[in-house]
Scaffold this motif. Structure first.
Motif, PDB file in Angstrom:
ATOM      1  N   ALA A 206     -17.542  -0.583   1.864  1.00 17.76           N
ATOM      2  CA  ALA A 206     -18.564  -0.109   2.852  1.00 17.76           C
ATOM      3  C   ALA A 206     -19.741   0.413   1.721  1.00 17.76           C
ATOM      4  O   ALA A 206     -19.928  -0.278   1.017  1.00 17.76           O
ATOM      5  N   VAL A 207     -20.411   1.337   2.443  1.00 15.31           N
ATOM      6  CA  VAL A 207     -21.462   1.725   1.726  1.00 15.31           C
ATOM      7  C   VAL A 207     -21.446   2.424   0.529  1.00 15.31           C
ATOM      8  O   VAL A 207     -21.959   2.118  -0.411  1.00 15.31           O
ATOM      9  N   GLY A 208     -20.323   3.490   0.481  1.00 19.20           N
ATOM     10  CA  GLY A 208     -20.175   3.916  -0.923  1.00 19.20           C
ATOM     11  C   GLY A 208     -19.275   3.337  -1.675  1.00 19.20           C
ATOM     12  O   GLY A 208     -18.872   2.270  -1.684  1.00 19.20           O
ATOM     13  N   PRO A 209     -19.136   3.737  -3.275  1.00 19.75           N
ATOM     14  CA  PRO A 209     -18.331   3.126  -3.983  1.00 19.75           C
ATOM     15  C   PRO A 209     -17.021   2.986  -3.679  1.00 19.75           C
ATOM     16  O   PRO A 209     -16.624   3.930  -2.877  1.00 19.75           O
ATOM     17  N   LYS A 210     -16.213   1.938  -4.016  1.00 26.20           N
ATOM     18  CA  LYS A 210     -14.843   1.616  -3.544  1.00 26.20           C
ATOM     19  C   LYS A 210     -13.711   1.691  -4.919  1.00 26.20           C
ATOM     20  O   LYS A 210     -14.130   1.263  -6.152  1.00 26.20           O
ATOM     21  N   PHE A 211     -12.878   2.400  -4.764  1.00 25.15           N
ATOM     22  CA  PHE A 211     -11.935   2.683  -5.840  1.00 25.15           C
ATOM     23  C   PHE A 211     -10.609   1.985  -5.104  1.00 25.15           C
ATOM     24  O   PHE A 211     -10.054   2.517  -4.076  1.00 25.15           O
ATOM     25  N   VAL A 212      -9.893   1.264  -5.841  1.00 26.67           N
ATOM     26  CA  VAL A 212      -8.618   0.877  -5.396  1.00 26.67           C
ATOM     27  C   VAL A 212      -7.615   0.696  -6.508  1.00 26.67           C
ATOM     28  O   VAL A 212      -7.974   0.470  -7.728  1.00 26.67           O
ATOM     29  N   GLU A 213      -6.297   1.552  -6.254  1.00 33.29           N
ATOM     30  CA  GLU A 213      -5.290   1.664  -7.209  1.00 33.29           C
ATOM     31  C   GLU A 213      -4.208   0.681  -6.828  1.00 33.29           C
ATOM     32  O   GLU A 213      -3.689   0.397  -5.810  1.00 33.29           O
ATOM     33  N   ILE A 214      -4.021  -0.072  -8.151  1.00 28.59           N
ATOM     34  CA  ILE A 214      -2.949  -1.081  -8.217  1.00 28.59           C
ATOM     35  C   ILE A 214      -1.880  -0.492  -8.770  1.00 28.59           C
ATOM     36  O   ILE A 214      -1.865  -0.141 -10.231  1.00 28.59           O
ATOM     37  N   ILE A 215      -0.728  -0.587  -8.003  1.00 29.99           N
ATOM     38  CA  ILE A 215       0.396   0.375  -8.415  1.00 29.99           C
ATOM     39  C   ILE A 215       1.620  -0.640  -8.863  1.00 29.99           C
ATOM     40  O   ILE A 215       2.082  -1.397  -7.832  1.00 29.99           O
ATOM     41  N   ILE A 216       1.909  -0.771  -9.903  1.00 31.55           N
ATOM     42  CA  ILE A 216       2.779  -1.645 -10.449  1.00 31.55           C
ATOM     43  C   ILE A 216       4.211  -0.875 -10.433  1.00 31.55           C
ATOM     44  O   ILE A 216       4.454  -0.058 -10.913  1.00 31.55           O
ATOM     45  N   THR A 217       5.051  -1.396  -9.324  1.00 28.07           N
ATOM     46  CA  THR A 217       6.406  -1.010  -9.292  1.00 28.07           C
ATOM     47  C   THR A 217       7.385  -1.415  -9.931  1.00 28.07           C
ATOM     48  O   THR A 217       8.723  -1.088 -10.191  1.00 28.07           O
ATOM     49  N   GLY A 218       7.160  -2.727 -10.498  1.00 26.95           N
ATOM     50  CA  GLY A 218       8.140  -3.446 -11.193  1.00 26.95           C
ATOM     51  C   GLY A 218       9.212  -4.195 -10.515  1.00 26.95           C
ATOM     52  O   GLY A 218       9.124  -4.171  -9.281  1.00 26.95           O
ATOM     53  N   GLY A 219       9.996  -4.661 -11.214  1.00 26.09           N
ATOM     54  CA  GLY A 219      11.243  -5.397 -10.408  1.00 26.09           C
ATOM     55  C   GLY A 219      10.978  -7.011 -10.209  1.00 26.09           C
ATOM     56  O   GLY A 219       9.677  -7.686 -10.524  1.00 26.09           O
ATOM     57  N   ASN A 220      11.991  -7.726 -10.019  1.00 20.70           N
ATOM     58  CA  ASN A 220      11.788  -9.015  -9.682  1.00 20.70           C
ATOM     59  C   ASN A 220      11.638  -9.333  -8.559  1.00 20.70           C
ATOM     60  O   ASN A 220      11.222 -10.767  -8.205  1.00 20.70           O
ATOM     61  N   VAL A 221      11.679  -8.689  -7.517  1.00 24.08           N
ATOM     62  CA  VAL A 221      11.594  -9.149  -6.106  1.00 24.08           C
ATOM     63  C   VAL A 221       9.876  -9.074  -5.839  1.00 24.08           C
ATOM     64  O   VAL A 221       9.105  -8.291  -6.064  1.00 24.08           O
ATOM     65  N   ALA A 222       9.482 -10.194  -5.629  1.00 21.85           N
ATOM     66  CA  ALA A 222       8.337 -10.429  -5.275  1.00 21.85           C
ATOM     67  C   ALA A 222       7.865  -9.808  -4.191  1.00 21.85           C
ATOM     68  O   ALA A 222       8.586  -9.634  -2.989  1.00 21.85           O
ATOM     69  N   GLY A 223       6.570  -9.594  -3.725  1.00 25.31           N
ATOM     70  CA  GLY A 223       6.098  -8.846  -2.655  1.00 25.31           C
ATOM     71  C   GLY A 223       5.924  -7.419  -2.668  1.00 25.31           C
ATOM     72  O   GLY A 223       5.124  -6.798  -2.283  1.00 25.31           O
ATOM     73  N   ASN A 224       7.173  -6.667  -3.205  1.00 23.38           N
ATOM     74  CA  ASN A 224       7.124  -5.330  -3.290  1.00 23.38           C
ATOM     75  C   ASN A 224       6.775  -4.673  -4.677  1.00 23.38           C
ATOM     76  O   ASN A 224       7.004  -3.511  -5.086  1.00 23.38           O
ATOM     77  N   ALA A 225       6.572  -5.678  -5.587  1.00 29.83           N
ATOM     78  CA  ALA A 225       6.441  -5.191  -7.058  1.00 29.83           C
ATOM     79  C   ALA A 225       5.060  -4.533  -7.215  1.00 29.83           C
ATOM     80  O   ALA A 225       4.667  -3.993  -8.297  1.00 29.83           O
ATOM     81  N   ILE A 226       4.107  -5.200  -6.464  1.00 24.56           N
ATOM     82  CA  ILE A 226       2.931  -4.447  -6.541  1.00 24.56           C
ATOM     83  C   ILE A 226       2.362  -3.719  -5.153  1.00 24.56           C
ATOM     84  O   ILE A 226       2.632  -4.486  -4.253  1.00 24.56           O
ATOM     85  N   SER A 227       1.832  -2.409  -5.207  1.00 27.53           N
ATOM     86  CA  SER A 227       1.357  -2.056  -4.251  1.00 27.53           C
ATOM     87  C   SER A 227      -0.342  -1.400  -4.373  1.00 27.53           C
ATOM     88  O   SER A 227      -0.577  -1.385  -5.367  1.00 27.53           O
ATOM     89  N   PHE A 228      -0.974  -1.495  -3.312  1.00 34.16           N
ATOM     90  CA  PHE A 228      -2.299  -1.082  -3.408  1.00 34.16           C
ATOM     91  C   PHE A 228      -2.637   0.363  -2.730  1.00 34.16           C
ATOM     92  O   PHE A 228      -2.095   0.416  -1.514  1.00 34.16           O
ATOM     93  N   GLN A 229      -3.397   0.905  -3.218  1.00 33.50           N
ATOM     94  CA  GLN A 229      -4.023   2.180  -2.418  1.00 33.50           C
ATOM     95  C   GLN A 229      -5.402   2.104  -2.477  1.00 33.50           C
ATOM     96  O   GLN A 229      -5.920   2.259  -3.477  1.00 33.50           O
ATOM     97  N   ASP A 230      -6.084   2.362  -1.374  1.00 31.12           N
ATOM     98  CA  ASP A 230      -7.235   2.378  -1.070  1.00 31.12           C
ATOM     99  C   ASP A 230      -7.812   3.886  -1.150  1.00 31.12           C
ATOM    100  O   ASP A 230      -7.510   4.713  -0.487  1.00 31.12           O
ATOM    101  N   TRP A 231      -8.508   4.241  -2.155  1.00 31.22           N
ATOM    102  CA  TRP A 231      -9.168   5.561  -2.344  1.00 31.22           C
ATOM    103  C   TRP A 231     -10.378   5.933  -1.875  1.00 31.22           C
ATOM    104  O   TRP A 231     -11.376   5.147  -1.673  1.00 31.22           O
TER     105      TRP A 231
END
Lengths: 689, 191
Positions: free
Chosen positions: B166-191
């Motif tokens: 959007a107009v303001g600065p954008k921050f995204v946190e990429i959270i590595i949770t690990g493990g072999n299961v694809a799909g839930n090994a990485i999650s994102f948080q919009d700040w």
């Protein structure tokens, strides 16, 4: 190798009070940029952490509505962290101010207590024990523990409340020892002796307090307890060795050599105190006149790295023991060897001192190996052997040297930092020039187009507002004619014209035609009124659709306006600040250069002083070795002559007996100036001196 | 501590060594190198210099803060700024080896982790892996990582996310949770 381990241990032990200083553990993160600060702080990159924290705090305080900044959720931790990281970056002055600011800022009691503990640790590190106790007294002990626990789980403290109080008590104990309040120190340290996290260290400090309080027997018992500690941890094993060494020398100095041997034997042969233990074990045997036994540990020591103090002493002690065992020849040879070693070491020290004087020492200190991480004592071991680095590990044992060396490294890093910013400023200026060259010619044309489009946009928006107003009014007062189609409006106009024509000519128009016009009006009216609701709904829906388009348009419009503004701002207004920054950076660079040079000179002076002291000691050894060598030769010669005299006496006696026997059997006259007369007497062979 | 102090006393008592003493002294004096006079270093000098070092650290930190703000304003204006952060969550036994970030199909950041960095992440630190400029609107973000588990077995993870700028600065946190299961090994948080 052993001396290196010893120095490493000294460095580790020296850092113990500070190791637990950081409160930056287990922080609940609510701001990403504060998380970035922690990322650098946890890697001991204190400058980077502090720089980022300063930026975040500066930005936070510049925001009008600072409560909207997520940083405000971590603000307490951030304020505290400033002092904490500054302490680790050895900015004691600023750290003290920051921590005292926290103490006076009306924050919660748990944070205040943590700040007071950090302040106390800082004073203790600066060898100000009285101030340490003062800071510890600021900690309020009569607090509600449950509240404190709540606080500790959410705040930056990162230590369980029990651990906090243990750390407070331990530091109070150490500071009490330093201020000579031994009774209080003993009482505190006694209460902590079963604390697992301080295992070993409490016992050692307790023993030291007791020995200084003239409680000799109790102190020795505690040292003995520590000397028998069962552990596999390297730091505790070294502490255990140190206790045994302390105990053994204490007994040896008090004349109890027999008992001291037990404690010397407890010390590991591959530990950091091994050299001292071997030397002491030899002296214990020597004190008992068991020089043959003394030779066992001394001979091991004799073969070790020659730069070590105990090894150099062993070079003299081994021939001394051989002398005592009347092996004068062997003793003389070994004194001779010792002199060679000392002469070689003296020449190496001279070489090192010269090397230090020519600046190579400072270059070596900033070698890449020593920069790899903060564990610089270990890294110094990896430096290649050269005159400037040969005795470096001997030097780092001094606290003054360590502090000065760290400052020198920091100054070097700051110098590079300033150089990088100066390069960056040049890059910024280039970037600004490129932007200006690209955007300045484009902007006027862009501005003209924008003005045209802007006028159209405003018109359309006014139209939309007008329509919206009409629709809103029709909800209150229905106006079906407003919703007539263009065709219906045309037809209505035509019907109106016909109606006017008929009205202007009463009775002239055919009645059928008049009825037909009326029917047309009726049809039109019917359609407008019967379809009004649907038409109003459609109109409203169309307005909603239009609003969505307008909303998107407004976003694009805003974005364009900001981009246009950013384009101008991307090259306007930077010249003055950049010029000022450059001037400031040059001033800092000059100041840095001067301080770094002074710090370097101080390091060189410390190094030269230490090397010079080593050299003087070796010279002293050389003199002693020369005397001892001469004595050994003298004794060896004397022993040899004594042996020859004894042999001569034996031969004379045999001859005398032989002559007496011959006289008895045949009384033949003996020649008075016989064969012996031509041979000089054994006494004549002995030098007059 | 018994040292060699008993040796010279014993020896010095012997008269016959007087001559040797003389010769030894001459010999040692002859072997002396050029005199390297050591300068006196006082505690006041050390303390005074340390305070100067602290002051200059303060000066550099202060100007670094101002310069960093200028740099951000110049290179990453708030209306186009996007910053991506990496954090670790989950298993403490997971070792993060490398990260790669793609934005709108282009690789914008790659990072190989040192053990100290992994430890810092594990303790709760957050790494800013990328700062750049993007237009307002949606952007495709793909985060990929390579890591190892406690037994040393390598595993990889990948996940995508839409960055709504959007107009303001954008921050995204990429959270590595690990493990072999694809799909839930990485999650994102919009700040």
């Amino acid at each position: 190798m052993f001396s290196r381990r010893l120095i490493f241990l000294v460095a580790c032990l020296g850092s113990l009070p500070v190791m637990a200083a950081s409160g930056l553990k287990n922080i609940e993160l609510r701001d990403l940029y504060f998380g970035e600060v922690l990322f650098y702080a946890y890697q001991d990159l204190h400058f980077d952490a502090l720089a980022r924290l300063d930026i975040e705090l500066t930005q936070h305080y510049r925001i009008d509505e600072s409560e909207l900044d997520p940083m405000h959720l971590n603000l307490g931790q951030a304020e505290f962290s400033v002092g904490d990281i500054e302490l680790q970056y050895r900015m004691d002055k600023r750290a003290g101010k920051a921590i005292q600011a926290v103490l006076g800022s009306g924050v919660d009691l748990a944070t205040r207590n943590m700040a007071a503990l950090a302040l106390a640790r800082m004073y203790y590190r600066k060898n100000d024990a009285a101030a340490t106790l003062y800071a510890l007294d600021l900690i309020k002990e009569d607090i509600d523990l449950s509240k404190y626990e709540d606080q500790s789980s959410t705040d930056l403290i990162g230590e369980l409340p029990e651990k906090f109080w243990i750390n407070v008590a331990y530091l109070r104990g150490l500071a009490s020892v330093a201020t000579g309040q031994f009774t209080q120190a003993i009482e505190i340290l006694e209460s902590l002796r079963n604390e697992p996290s301080l295992r070993g260290y409490v016992l050692f400090n307790l023993a030291m307090a007791q020995l200084q309080a003239q409680q000799e027997q109790e102190g020795l018992v505690v040292l003995d307890e520590l000397g028998r500690l069962e552990t596999d941890k390297n730091d505790l094993l070294a502490l255990k060795d140190k206790s045994n060494l302390k105990l053994a020398y204490r007994l040896l100095d008090s004349g109890n050599a027999e008992a001291s041997q037990t404690y010397f034997q407890r010390i590991r042969l591959d530990g950091p105190y091994s050299n001292h233990a071997l030397l002491g074990a030899g002296w214990a045997a020597a004190a008992l006149e068991r020089f043959d036994r003394a030779l066992v540990p001394w001979s091991i020591l004799h073969e070790r790295e020659k730069t070590s103090y105990p090894v150099q002493e062993a070079l003299m002690a081994v021939p001394y023991a051989y002398g005592k065992l009347q092996a004068y020849g062997k003793s003389a040879n070994m004194y001779d060897h010792a002199m060679d070693v000392f002469a070689f070491e003296v020449s190496r020290l001279d070489e090192s001192i010269k090397s230090v004087r020519t600046g190579k020492f400072l270059e070596a200190l900033l070698d890449e190996e020593s920069k790899k991480d903060e564990n610089w004592v270990v890294n110094l071991r990896e430096l290649p052997d050269s005159p400037e680095t040969r005795y470096i590990l001997e030097l780092v044992a001094s606290n003054d040297f360590q502090a000065s060396y760290k400052n020198y490294k920091d100054l070097d890093a700051l110098e590079k930092h300033v150089e990088k910013w100066l390069d960056d400023l040049r890059m910024f200026e280039e970037l600004i020039d490129i932007r200006r060259a690209y955007q300045e010619p484009l902007l006027p044309e862009l501005e003209a187009k924008f003005k045209k489009l802007d006028a159209q946009a405003k018109l359309r928006l006014e139209q939309r507002n007008s329509l919206a107003k009409k629709i809103r009014n029709m909800l209150i007062a229905p106006r079906p004619d407003y919703l007539a189609t263009a065709e219906e409006r045309l037809v209505s106009d035509q019907v109106t014209a016909l109606e006017q024509y008929i009205a202007d000519r009463p009775g002239e128009i055919d009645e059928r035609l008049v009825k037909r016009v009326k029917r047309l009006r009726g049809v039109l009216h019917w359609r407008l009124y019967s379809e009004y609701d649907q038409r109003l709904t459609d109109a409203y829906n169309h307005q909603t659709s239009l609003d969505e388009i307008i909303e998107a348009f407004k976003l694009r419009y805003g974005s364009f306006v900001r981009t246009r503004q950013a384009a101008t701002q991307s090259y306007e207004g930077y010249e003055t600040p950049i010029r000022k920054f450059r001037t400031d950076l040059f001033a800092i660079q000059r100041k840095l250069k001067g301080i770094k040079a002074r710090q370097g000179k101080l390091l060189e002076a410390l190094a030269v002083n230490a090397l010079d002291a080593r050299r003087k000691r070796l010279e002293d050894y050389q003199i002693k070795a020369r005397f001892a060598l001469a004595e050994s030769y003298d004794r060896a010669t004397k022993a040899q002559f004594d042996q020859q005299i004894e042999e001569q006496n034996r031969l004379n006696e045999e001859r005398r007996l032989q002559v007496e026997g011959q006289e008895d059997t045949a009384a033949e006259p003996v020649q008075e100036d016989g064969s012996e007369e031509g041979t000089p007497s054994i006494l004549e062979q002995i030098p007059v001196n | 501590m018994p040292m060699l102090r008993s040796l010279p006393e014993e020896i010095m008592q012997r008269k016959f060594l007087k001559q040797i003493v003389f010769y030894a002294a001459v010999a040692i004096a002859g072997s002396l190198p050029i005199t390297l006079q050591a300068a006196e270093v006082t505690q006041e000098q050390i303390k005074g210099l340390d305070e100067q070092v602290q002051d200059i650290k303060q000066d550099v930190l202060q100007i670094t803060t101002e310069l960093s703000l200028l740099e951000e304003k110049l290179l990453f204006p708030s209306n186009t700024q996007v910053s991506l952060f990496v954090s670790l969550a989950g298993s403490e036994e997971m070792i993060l080896d490398a990260m790669q970030i793609e934005m709108d199909g282009k690789v914008v950041a790659k990072h190989l982790y040192s053990s100290k960095e992994v430890e810092a992440l594990r303790l709760g630190g957050v790494q800013r892996i990328y700062t750049g400029n993007i237009n307002t609107g949606d952007h495709a973000l793909v985060a990929k990582y390579i890591g190892r588990d406690a037994s040393g077995d390598e595993f990889r993870g990948s996940s995508d996310f839409t960055v709504a700028k959007a107009v303001g600065p954008k921050f995204v946190e990429i959270i590595i949770t690990g493990g072999n299961v694809a799909g839930n090994a990485i999650s994102f948080q919009d700040w």
